[in-house]
Design a protein around this motif. Structure first.
Motif, mmCIF file in Angstrom:
data_model
loop_
_atom_site.group_PDB
_atom_site.id
_atom_site.type_symbol
_atom_site.label_atom_id
_atom_site.label_comp_id
_atom_site.label_asym_id
_atom_site.label_seq_id
_atom_site.Cartn_x
_atom_site.Cartn_y
_atom_site.Cartn_z
ATOM 1 N N ILE A 1 0.836 -1.208 0.000
ATOM 2 C CA ILE A 1 0.000 0.000 0.000
ATOM 3 C C ILE A 1 0.870 1.257 0.000
ATOM 4 N N VAL A 2 1.876 1.297 0.879
ATOM 5 C CA VAL A 2 2.754 2.481 0.912
ATOM 6 C C VAL A 2 3.479 2.623 -0.425
ATOM 7 N N SER A 3 3.952 1.490 -0.953
ATOM 8 C CA SER A 3 4.703 1.512 -2.212
ATOM 9 C C SER A 3 3.856 2.074 -3.351
ATOM 10 N N ILE A 4 2.557 1.744 -3.371
ATOM 11 C CA ILE A 4 1.688 2.202 -4.461
ATOM 12 C C ILE A 4 1.211 3.632 -4.229
ATOM 13 N N LEU A 5 0.897 3.972 -2.965
ATOM 14 C CA LEU A 5 0.251 5.270 -2.724
ATOM 15 C C LEU A 5 1.233 6.433 -2.609
ATOM 16 N N ALA B 1 7.430 -5.588 -13.938
ATOM 17 C CA ALA B 1 6.274 -4.904 -14.538
ATOM 18 C C ALA B 1 5.082 -5.844 -14.661
ATOM 19 N N SER B 2 5.375 -7.139 -14.881
ATOM 20 C CA SER B 2 4.275 -8.089 -15.068
ATOM 21 C C SER B 2 3.465 -8.284 -13.776
ATOM 22 N N TRP B 3 4.011 -7.870 -12.625
ATOM 23 C CA TRP B 3 3.271 -7.976 -11.362
ATOM 24 C C TRP B 3 2.399 -6.745 -11.104
ATOM 25 N N GLU B 4 2.644 -5.679 -11.895
ATOM 26 C CA GLU B 4 1.985 -4.408 -11.559
ATOM 27 C C GLU B 4 0.562 -4.319 -12.109
ATOM 28 N N PRO B 5 -0.349 -3.664 -11.345
ATOM 29 C CA PRO B 5 -1.684 -3.411 -11.891
ATOM 30 C C PRO B 5 -1.601 -2.306 -12.946
ATOM 31 N N GLY B 6 -2.707 -2.077 -13.669
ATOM 32 C CA GLY B 6 -2.718 -0.995 -14.644
ATOM 33 C C GLY B 6 -2.461 0.341 -13.959
ATOM 34 N N HIS B 7 -1.763 1.251 -14.644
ATOM 35 C CA HIS B 7 -1.485 2.564 -14.056
ATOM 36 C C HIS B 7 -1.186 3.528 -15.189
ATOM 37 N N GLY B 8 -1.693 4.749 -15.077
ATOM 38 C CA GLY B 8 -1.423 5.760 -16.094
ATOM 39 C C GLY B 8 -1.782 5.251 -17.484
ATOM 40 N N HIS B 9 -0.831 5.323 -18.399
ATOM 41 C CA HIS B 9 -1.090 4.898 -19.774
ATOM 42 C C HIS B 9 -0.918 3.400 -19.949
ATOM 43 N N PHE B 10 -0.516 2.712 -18.887
ATOM 44 C CA PHE B 10 -0.208 1.291 -19.029
ATOM 45 C C PHE B 10 -1.323 0.456 -18.427
ATOM 46 N N MET B 11 -1.951 -0.333 -19.280
ATOM 47 C CA MET B 11 -3.007 -1.216 -18.766
ATOM 48 C C MET B 11 -2.342 -2.438 -18.114
ATOM 49 N N TYR B 12 -3.169 -3.196 -17.375
ATOM 50 C CA TYR B 12 -2.673 -4.486 -16.867
ATOM 51 C C TYR B 12 -2.476 -5.387 -18.080
ATOM 52 N N ARG B 13 -1.431 -6.192 -18.095
ATOM 53 C CA ARG B 13 -1.070 -7.027 -19.239
ATOM 54 C C ARG B 13 -0.664 -6.199 -20.454
ATOM 55 N N HIS B 14 -0.038 -5.056 -20.206
ATOM 56 C CA HIS B 14 0.613 -4.293 -21.269
ATOM 57 C C HIS B 14 1.641 -5.220 -21.912
ATOM 58 N N PRO B 15 1.867 -5.139 -23.227
ATOM 59 C CA PRO B 15 2.785 -6.101 -23.868
ATOM 60 C C PRO B 15 4.248 -5.862 -23.505
#
Lengths: 436, 436
Positions: B189-193, B262-276
């Protein structure tokens, strides 16, 4: 009936999948049988330290702290001796320093009184965490002491936090140190005594193998340049060469890790303590520079068909010879490293190569009109460049041979005092860190 | 007097050393100010979980297990969001599975009776340790789940060993799970927020920057090839170019690590989840292939003086143009990635480059006797090869633009259905794993 056949199908599917997994596991084990040995070594060590729990007198001494022995073994026991020693020492020393500092911090915090104590300890933990985390970003610390810093943060926090609740804080710190010492030393001893995998030896082999791969590539290129092999065999060859070249180009990280581990290892076999591991990194860098040229050469190979008809016979055979000579020189150098033999001085293979280089240059100068096809000229200048690369690699290997005291087969070779002088001059004058 | 001057000397030395260290630390902080922010974030989180010890009701619930919260935060909290989530999930899931299996193993071992129990548990620990250690060698496991396997071994051993002595084994397993959950989720949570550092964004920027570096190199090469700059400025340039090229050539490991995080990250900004993310690795590989050619080109540059007098004016300016065009094309592609803009199709810069390529080839064919000097021919064929590299990079970026749905500025550009089709065909037909 239907139910039965469905069952049969499931069984078949299961057998098929299991077969696949078994083959994959077998492949991994066959690639490097030491992986199986390492797994058995680790299992043995872990079961050994678990004995601490079975033996009543030992359990009475350590109580709950005995689990730190198990944790230490799991975390410290690595594939190579160097990695195990590095992690073990990092863990041990970091725990020692952190325990001492945490006890000091607890004493300081207790001076103003009971109400302020937890606040002061919180502040100490915060400052320590921020400073240590930042220090982990320093490149030198990151390379060799990252794990130690992590353990430092962990131990400092645990000990100083526990100090608020437990009065037996000295005993706790003492137990933690003792258990970590037992775990780390058991791991190190098993790692060194039972079929040891030395990171230094791995690095030594890897550097030699990479040079040999380039030599093979150049020799194959010479063959392909003079004879026309069938295109199907060629494309298969090409694929294996691509993976070979890529493995050389991508080896930097692996080499640096191995050199770092190797620096923790004591002398063993032909390698003394403080063997010039950094010189291997230098040879590795030069090898990758050469591999870059070969990667470019491979690019030219693909456009070979276009050019082959325009290629002039004289130049073609000359280029083929040149490529083959470079390849042989590299393979000889790889053998010299592998057998830890000092290359002859002057190196006959390199002398040959120099003569070929001169001949090719003068041939090209006098027959500029031979260069009807651009690709030939490209290949020619690349090969000239590769020859220079080979010379650079030879020079770096000579420095290594001096620093690491390779044995000399050369009847006229410089030995003893002179070679020592050579090495010292490399160390002191040229690049101060090379043979450090 | 002597004593005083000695003291003064020591003080001076100390001030000097402190100054050095301060400057070094300042440099590390200025290079990337997020390092300071990360250190503060970590310090804050660690102090926060330490509160568990101060608050009496919480301490009563967790007792000694509270230290697992601290350990989890120290071990899991990483620089990027992806790394933190990856480690947190690995730790959490591995603990869950290991606890369940260890409880099962304890039940099994208790069936035959008290005397055999410790022996059976020892055998279970041995088998589990050997199997898990071997599984860690599988490349796919090593890449993403290595930390999870480590925690699995640790937890299984700890829980099953404790089972012999403690009757409250269910409570212990439950506590361990709960504390790890608290530590890992707080870290995430701290890392994301708080000022998140996204590994995906880092990868995106790194790939674009590397392409831009190559573009800069080619433009500078074009300048140097047409005008003769002063040799002192040149050698300084050369040194910065060497370090630039080397940083591109050595970026593979970094890119792969970032793609994994990056493959562990949720979607954020311009990058969706499962961005190529894998497509970035493909572009990175092509960029390094191109960098290899530039490294070769740099080798030719060094022998420039020898050749400069023989270089023919027409070809020289043509080569300079070609190099500059390639550089501009690369820099445009880097900007396209950075701004996530779909390259125009057909790409005018690449079309320009293709025309230049054709012109150069025909010029060389009709004026073969112009090629008096080998280095020129070498440079020419290298530049032809580099142009092909640039085209390959462009193709890979186009695939990325389709898969990652970059915005399109192209008035005639393919959009919507067609681009989706293009992407799907890339995914399904060409390389099944690319856009996975």
């Amino acid at each position: 009936m239907e139910f039965e056949s469905e069952n049969q199908e499931k069984k078949n599917f299961f057998t098929l999948e299991m077969g696949k997994i078994t083959r994959h596991v077998e492949k991994i084990a066959q690639e490097d049988p030491r992986r199986v040995i390492h797994s058995l070594k680790f299992g043995f060590t872990l079961t050994l330290v678990s004995l601490l729990y079975y033996l009543k007198p030992l359990y009475k001494t350590f109580n709950i702290s005995a689990m730190w022995v198990i944790i230490t073994v799991v975390v410290v026991f690595e594939f190579s001796v160097g990695a195990t020693i590095g992690k073990g020492l990092n863990r041990g020393l970091a725990t020692l320093v952190a325990c001492a500092l945490a006890l000091g911090a607890l004493h300081l915090a207790s001076i103003p009184g009971k109400t302020v104590e937890p606040i002061l300890i919180g502040i100490f933990i915060f400052i320590q965490a921020v400073a240590s985390t930042f220090i982990r970003f320093l490149p030198k610390v990151k390379a060799s002491y990252d794990y130690g810093m992590l353990i430092f943060i962990l131990t400092f926090s645990l000990v100083s936090i526990s100090g608020i609740r437990t009065n037996e804080i000295f005993k706790l710190a003492h137990m933690r140190l003792l258990t970590i010492f037992i775990g780390a030393s058991t791991s190190m001893i098993v790692s060194i005594l039972v079929c040891p995998v030395w990171a230094g030896e791995e690095l030594h082999k890897l550097v030699a193998q990479n040079i040999e791969k380039l030599g093979n590539f150049l020799e194959a290129f010479a063959d392909e340049f003079s004879n026309k092999s069938s295109s199907s065999a060629e494309s298969q060859n090409d694929r294996s060469f691509i993976s070979c070249l890529n493995s050389v180009l991508d080896s930097k990280n692996n080499e640096e890790t191995l050199a770092n581990f190797a620096s923790w290892e004591p002398g063993h076999g032909h390698f003394m303590y403080r063997h010039p591991w950094k010189q291997y990194l230098k040879i590795g860098n030069l090898t990758r520079q050469c591999a870059c040229r070969l990667e470019t050469l491979r690019g030219y190979l693909n456009s070979k068909i276009e050019a082959s008809e325009e290629i002039n016979g004289i130049i073609q055979s000359k280029l083929s010879e040149m490529s083959s000579e470079s390849g042989k020189a590299l393979k000889q150098l790889a053998r010299d490293i592998e057998t830890m033999t000092r290359p002859f001085s002057p190196n006959p293979r390199i002398e040959n190569l120099k003569i070929e280089l001169k001949n090719l240059k003068s041939l090209l100068k006098s027959n500029a009109n031979l260069l009807q096809a651009i690709p030939v000229a490209g290949v020619a200048s690349l090969l000239i460049d590769i020859a220079i690369c080979v010379e650079n690699i030879e020079e770096a290997i000579n420095q290594l041979a001096s620093c690491a005291k390779f044995k000399s087969l050369d009847p006229n070779g410089v030995e003893g005092e002179e070679s020592k002088k050579e090495c010292r001059s490399v160390i002191l004058v040229n690049e101060p860190t090379i043979c450090g």
